[in-house]
Scaffold this motif. Structure first.
Motif, PDB file in Angstrom:
ATOM      1  N   LEU A  54     -21.184 -54.732  30.524  1.00 11.44           N
ATOM      2  CA  LEU A  54     -22.075 -54.012  29.367  1.00 11.44           C
ATOM      3  C   LEU A  54     -23.009 -55.281  28.536  1.00 11.44           C
ATOM      4  N   GLY A  55     -22.341 -56.130  28.498  1.00 15.49           N
ATOM      5  CA  GLY A  55     -23.068 -57.376  27.692  1.00 15.49           C
ATOM      6  C   GLY A  55     -23.615 -56.881  26.162  1.00 15.49           C
ATOM      7  N   GLU A  56     -24.961 -57.234  25.879  1.00 14.82           N
ATOM      8  CA  GLU A  56     -25.311 -56.770  24.441  1.00 14.82           C
ATOM      9  C   GLU A  56     -25.640 -55.342  24.428  1.00 14.82           C
ATOM     10  N   ARG A  57     -25.407 -54.539  25.471  1.00 18.06           N
ATOM     11  CA  ARG A  57     -25.373 -53.112  25.387  1.00 18.06           C
ATOM     12  C   ARG A  57     -24.149 -52.589  24.639  1.00 18.06           C
ATOM     13  N   ALA A  58     -23.059 -53.276  24.539  1.00 15.80           N
ATOM     14  CA  ALA A  58     -21.807 -52.955  23.975  1.00 15.80           C
ATOM     15  C   ALA A  58     -21.892 -52.995  22.424  1.00 15.80           C
ATOM     16  N   ILE A  59     -21.363 -51.964  21.669  1.00 18.64           N
ATOM     17  CA  ILE A  59     -21.082 -51.917  20.236  1.00 18.64           C
ATOM     18  C   ILE A  59     -19.776 -51.836  20.096  1.00 18.64           C
ATOM     19  N   ALA A  90     -31.717 -51.074  26.913  1.00 21.85           N
ATOM     20  CA  ALA A  90     -31.810 -50.720  25.604  1.00 21.85           C
ATOM     21  C   ALA A  90     -30.589 -49.645  24.914  1.00 21.85           C
ATOM     22  N   GLU A  91     -29.672 -49.262  26.112  1.00 23.47           N
ATOM     23  CA  GLU A  91     -28.799 -48.194  25.857  1.00 23.47           C
ATOM     24  C   GLU A  91     -27.605 -49.023  24.979  1.00 23.47           C
ATOM     25  N   LYS A  92     -27.380 -48.310  23.888  1.00 22.20           N
ATOM     26  CA  LYS A  92     -26.237 -48.869  23.138  1.00 22.20           C
ATOM     27  C   LYS A  92     -24.946 -48.108  23.440  1.00 22.20           C
ATOM     28  N   VAL A  93     -24.072 -48.732  24.007  1.00 18.10           N
ATOM     29  CA  VAL A  93     -22.717 -48.004  24.260  1.00 18.10           C
ATOM     30  C   VAL A  93     -21.467 -48.646  23.493  1.00 18.10           C
ATOM     31  N   LEU A  94     -20.874 -47.202  22.643  1.00 13.08           N
ATOM     32  CA  LEU A  94     -19.776 -47.556  21.842  1.00 13.08           C
ATOM     33  C   LEU A  94     -18.591 -47.830  22.785  1.00 13.08           C
ATOM     34  N   VAL A  95     -17.794 -49.082  22.634  1.00 13.65           N
ATOM     35  CA  VAL A  95     -16.516 -49.126  23.380  1.00 13.65           C
ATOM     36  C   VAL A  95     -15.346 -49.711  22.415  1.00 13.65           C
ATOM     37  N   ASP A  96     -14.121 -49.154  22.910  1.00 17.19           N
ATOM     38  CA  ASP A  96     -13.233 -49.879  22.023  1.00 17.19           C
ATOM     39  C   ASP A  96     -12.506 -51.054  22.878  1.00 17.19           C
ATOM     40  N   ALA A  97     -12.874 -52.033  22.288  1.00 15.61           N
ATOM     41  CA  ALA A  97     -12.967 -53.418  22.797  1.00 15.61           C
ATOM     42  C   ALA A  97     -11.528 -53.914  23.256  1.00 15.61           C
ATOM     43  N   GLY A  98     -10.574 -53.387  22.259  1.00 14.07           N
ATOM     44  CA  GLY A  98      -8.990 -53.640  22.466  1.00 14.07           C
ATOM     45  C   GLY A  98      -8.407 -52.628  23.642  1.00 14.07           C
ATOM     46  N   LYS A 131     -17.986 -33.926  19.420  1.00 15.76           N
ATOM     47  CA  LYS A 131     -17.239 -34.853  18.122  1.00 15.76           C
ATOM     48  C   LYS A 131     -17.250 -36.240  18.559  1.00 15.76           C
ATOM     49  N   ILE A 132     -17.115 -36.590  19.644  1.00 10.36           N
ATOM     50  CA  ILE A 132     -16.950 -38.255  20.231  1.00 10.36           C
ATOM     51  C   ILE A 132     -18.426 -38.582  20.028  1.00 10.36           C
ATOM     52  N   LEU A 133     -19.326 -38.029  20.464  1.00 11.56           N
ATOM     53  CA  LEU A 133     -20.599 -38.586  20.519  1.00 11.56           C
ATOM     54  C   LEU A 133     -21.219 -38.540  19.010  1.00 11.56           C
ATOM     55  N   ALA A 134     -20.971 -37.746  18.166  1.00 15.50           N
ATOM     56  CA  ALA A 134     -21.317 -37.642  16.791  1.00 15.50           C
ATOM     57  C   ALA A 134     -20.916 -38.942  16.009  1.00 15.50           C
ATOM     58  N   ASP A 135     -19.666 -39.433  16.432  1.00 11.30           N
ATOM     59  CA  ASP A 135     -18.940 -40.494  15.879  1.00 11.30           C
ATOM     60  C   ASP A 135     -19.728 -41.783  16.254  1.00 11.30           C
ATOM     61  N   ALA A 136     -20.179 -41.847  17.677  1.00 11.01           N
ATOM     62  CA  ALA A 136     -20.851 -42.883  18.286  1.00 11.01           C
ATOM     63  C   ALA A 136     -22.204 -42.933  17.519  1.00 11.01           C
ATOM     64  N   HIS A 137     -22.788 -41.977  17.204  1.00  8.20           N
ATOM     65  CA  HIS A 137     -24.058 -41.970  16.599  1.00  8.20           C
ATOM     66  C   HIS A 137     -24.258 -42.337  15.305  1.00  8.20           C
ATOM     67  N   SER A 138     -23.085 -42.164  14.378  1.00  7.47           N
ATOM     68  CA  SER A 138     -22.739 -42.780  13.085  1.00  7.47           C
ATOM     69  C   SER A 138     -22.552 -44.297  13.287  1.00  7.47           C
ATOM     70  N   LYS A 139     -22.235 -44.789  14.197  1.00  8.46           N
ATOM     71  CA  LYS A 139     -22.262 -46.238  14.270  1.00  8.46           C
ATOM     72  C   LYS A 139     -23.251 -46.756  15.076  1.00  8.46           C
ATOM     73  N   GLY A 140     -24.486 -46.272  15.383  1.00  8.19           N
ATOM     74  CA  GLY A 140     -25.731 -46.736  15.856  1.00  8.19           C
ATOM     75  C   GLY A 140     -25.485 -46.593  17.397  1.00  8.19           C
ATOM     76  N   ALA A 141     -24.631 -45.720  17.936  1.00  5.40           N
ATOM     77  CA  ALA A 141     -24.715 -46.078  19.425  1.00  5.40           C
ATOM     78  C   ALA A 141     -25.204 -44.616  20.318  1.00  5.40           C
ATOM     79  N   ASP A 142     -25.594 -44.922  21.577  1.00  2.00           N
ATOM     80  CA  ASP A 142     -26.229 -43.803  22.203  1.00  2.00           C
ATOM     81  C   ASP A 142     -25.320 -43.397  23.131  1.00  2.00           C
ATOM     82  N   ALA A 143     -24.159 -43.865  23.365  1.00  2.00           N
ATOM     83  CA  ALA A 143     -23.149 -43.378  24.462  1.00  2.00           C
ATOM     84  C   ALA A 143     -21.856 -43.950  24.029  1.00  2.00           C
TER      85      ALA A 143
END
Length: 596
Positions: free
Chosen positions: A286-291, A268-276, A179-191
């Protein structure tokens, strides 16, 4: 703690500041996981200042020091900081500057402020840096020197990890990961990269004892379609827990290697994070890899309890209610018979009766047992030095809870130890009128807690009274007693109350040096109805324990409010009575008799 000890530590810290060219340093109550409750290893601000509250930030300048904390700790902080040379800054009051404003006022242009980038989020650091820059002050985010003076600093916790079985959790870890990864994919993230300890514990159905009263394990978690990695101290795992994690598709790496791990991810890895809830330094790696995806899916999913969890919570409430009845009976008996009983004894009594309940593992937080004036110290926790002895008069505020394998509890009751005065009854009833108003609320789906908060305060406000803490916080399932993302408070939190989420209902009133009153139940947000105007929600009260009938002033209550109390007490009596013996049932009958 002796003030000379604190002054000595501050002096040593200033020496390290001068060595690094730092004119002021901020020491937050924080860890690299942005948690509210910290393992001993991360209690840097507590060690440096002597203030033991769970919220507050310390600022040390070359010639001055100040500590910011909220209203829950104003009285406690004033006592603990006395003589230390650290000024108390009462956060949230109109005349209290925030830390950035304070530093801009006391530091000259060209000064440097230091922070540890593992203890701040990027948002907090950026906001601070921008405010300082406007006054010509530089912010350095690599100031981490505490190990040089805290020579006996506790090591990182090494308590073993254990599995929270599916019969309690209600869902397999592998399904939560999907479920967590499905949410990430919906936001354009790989991880997904998770830092928050209770999110990680919930996701993987693991628990440990790394934080006092909160069964979490110190770790980071990386999830992706190709590989899931738990970064944790290897000493915390055994063959059984390693096999369990492997069965859920999770491998492990060393906690100490988190920076190397993140830095080595594919560009190229796009990693979803909760920046807060991610440390500035880790986000920078993570730099530009972070979404940045806002509140993590794990936090949102965790806040909505499934049917197995809710059944567990209701069962835990039964056992907790029995323990509360027995504890209140014991306290009442001891006071009437003149048996010397202190605030610490109240804590011991509660722990004893709760520990008899099936699935009990620990208290859910340090018990607050405040007698008389101590009740006005919102987050008071008795010590041998401060401990008061109960007398057959005045009010006793008891805020306590338990961690059971099938649920977390949190309850506050204010009880009268003698004959209630008119002032005590008026204050108590005004608080309860607000409690009842919130308990009866019906509101549209999508409502945030700030839109409900005034319901609990309205009767106090009409008398020119108020309280400064929040009215309700989320509660975890055998996890943190303070759980986001939702809350009920004056300030706006952009997280709606969702069906299946649990929150507290705890208005209060505190008169310094006189008494404190708080009345708290846990409530479940649930579907109420659907009309042509959409879905509406309401609350189901979960906590089962009588309120002190002697403190109600029915002359200032409506018939509907009296009916609510009587119905609640009838429910308490009906559900708890089968689990009590004859004398306990008789006590409960008397303490849940209808109000006139």
């Amino acid at each position: 703690m002796e003030t000379n000890t604190i002054q000595g530590r501050i002096t040593e810290f200033r020496g390290l500041m001068a060595e690094r060219g730092i004119d002021a340093a901020i020491v937050p109550q924080a860890d690299p996981h942005q948690g509210e409750y910290l393992a001993p290893h991360w209690q840097v601000r507590r060690w440096l200042s002597g203030f033991t509250g769970s919220a507050g930030d310390l600022v040390v300048c070359a010639e001055s020091a100040a500590l910011w904390t909220d209203s829950r700790y104003f009285l406690q902080a004033a006592n603990q900081l006395e003589g230390s040379g650290i000024e108390l800054m009462k956060d949230g009051l109109p005349d209290t500057p925030d830390i950035a404003t304070y530093l801009c006022n006391v530091l000259p242009k060209g000064s440097t402020v230091g922070i540890d980038g593992m203890l701040f989020t990027r948002e907090a650091a950026d906001r601070l840096g921008a405010a300082l820059a406007s006054a010509g002050i530089k912010l350095v985010t690599t100031f981490d020197v505490i190990d040089r003076i805290w020579l006996d600093r506790p090591s990182l916790p090494s308590d073993p990890v254990y599995v929270h079985e599916t019969k309690y959790a209600g869902e397999e870890a592998r399904d939560k990961i999907a479920k967590i990864l499905a949410d990430a994919h919906s936001k354009g993230a790989d991880a997904v990269f998770l830092s928050t300890l209770d999110d990680i514990a919930w996701t993987l159905n693991i628990r440990s004892n790394d934080v006092r009263h909160t069964p979490v394990a110190t770790a980071f978690l990386y999830l992706s379609d190709g590989e899931n990695t738990l970064l944790i101290d290897p000493a915390k795992l055994n063959d059984e827990t390693r096999a369990y994690l492997a069965s859920q598709g999770v491998k492990t790496a060393d906690y100490a290697d988190v920076k190397t791990f993140l830095g080595a991810l594919a560009p190229a890895e796009k990693v979803l994070v909760d920046a807060g809830h991610t440390a500035l330094e880790l986000l920078a790696l993570l730099g530009e890899r972070a979404i940045e995806g806002g509140i993590s899916a794990a936090a949102r999913l965790k806040s909505v309890k499934n049917e197995i969890q809710l059944a567990g919570v209701r069962n835990a409430m039964l056992r907790d209610g029995v323990a509360m009845v027995r504890s209140l009976m014991e306290i009442e008996r001891r006071v009437k018979e003149g048996v010397p009983t202190t605030e610490l004894d109240v804590d011991s009594i509660l722990h004893y009766y709760r520990s008899m309940g099936e699935g009990f593992t620990d208290a859910s937080f340090g018990t607050i047992a405040g007698y008389g004036a101590h009740g006005a110290i919102v987050h008071y926790e008795a010590t041998e030095a401060s401990c008061a002895t109960l007398n057959p008069n005045g009010l006793l505020l008891i805020d306590s809870g338990a961690q059971y394998l099938d649920g977390t509890t949190d309850i506050t009751r204010t009880i009268c130890l003698g004959t209630a005065t008119d002032d005590e009854r008026t204050d108590f009833t005004l608080v309860m009128k607000g409690h009842i108003a919130l308990a009866q609320a019906i509101f549209p789906a999508g409502t945030r807690g700030a839109q409900l908060d005034a319901l609990a305060r309205q009767f106090l406000w009409k008398k020119g009274l108020s309280y400064l803490h929040g009215t309700g916080h989320g509660v975890g399932h055998f996890l943190s007693v303070h759980e986001g993302p939702h809350s009920i408070r004056l300030n706006y939190v952009d997280a709606p109350l969702l069906p299946g989420s649990i929150t507290s209902n705890e208005p209060g009133l505190y008169r310094e040096n006189i008494h404190g009153i708080r009345c708290e139940n846990l409530v479940l947000c649930r579907h109420e109805m659907t009309t042509e105007f959409g879905e509406f929600l309401s609350f189901e009260t979960l906590t089962l324990c009588p309120f002190d009938r002697s403190l109600f002033d029915t002359s200032i209550m409506t018939a509907e409010e009296i009916e609510w109390v009587n119905n609640y007490h009838a429910t308490v009596r009906e559900r708890l009575s089968p689990m009590l013996n004859d004398s306990e049932r008789a006590w409960l009958e008397a303490h849940t008799a209808p109000l006139a």
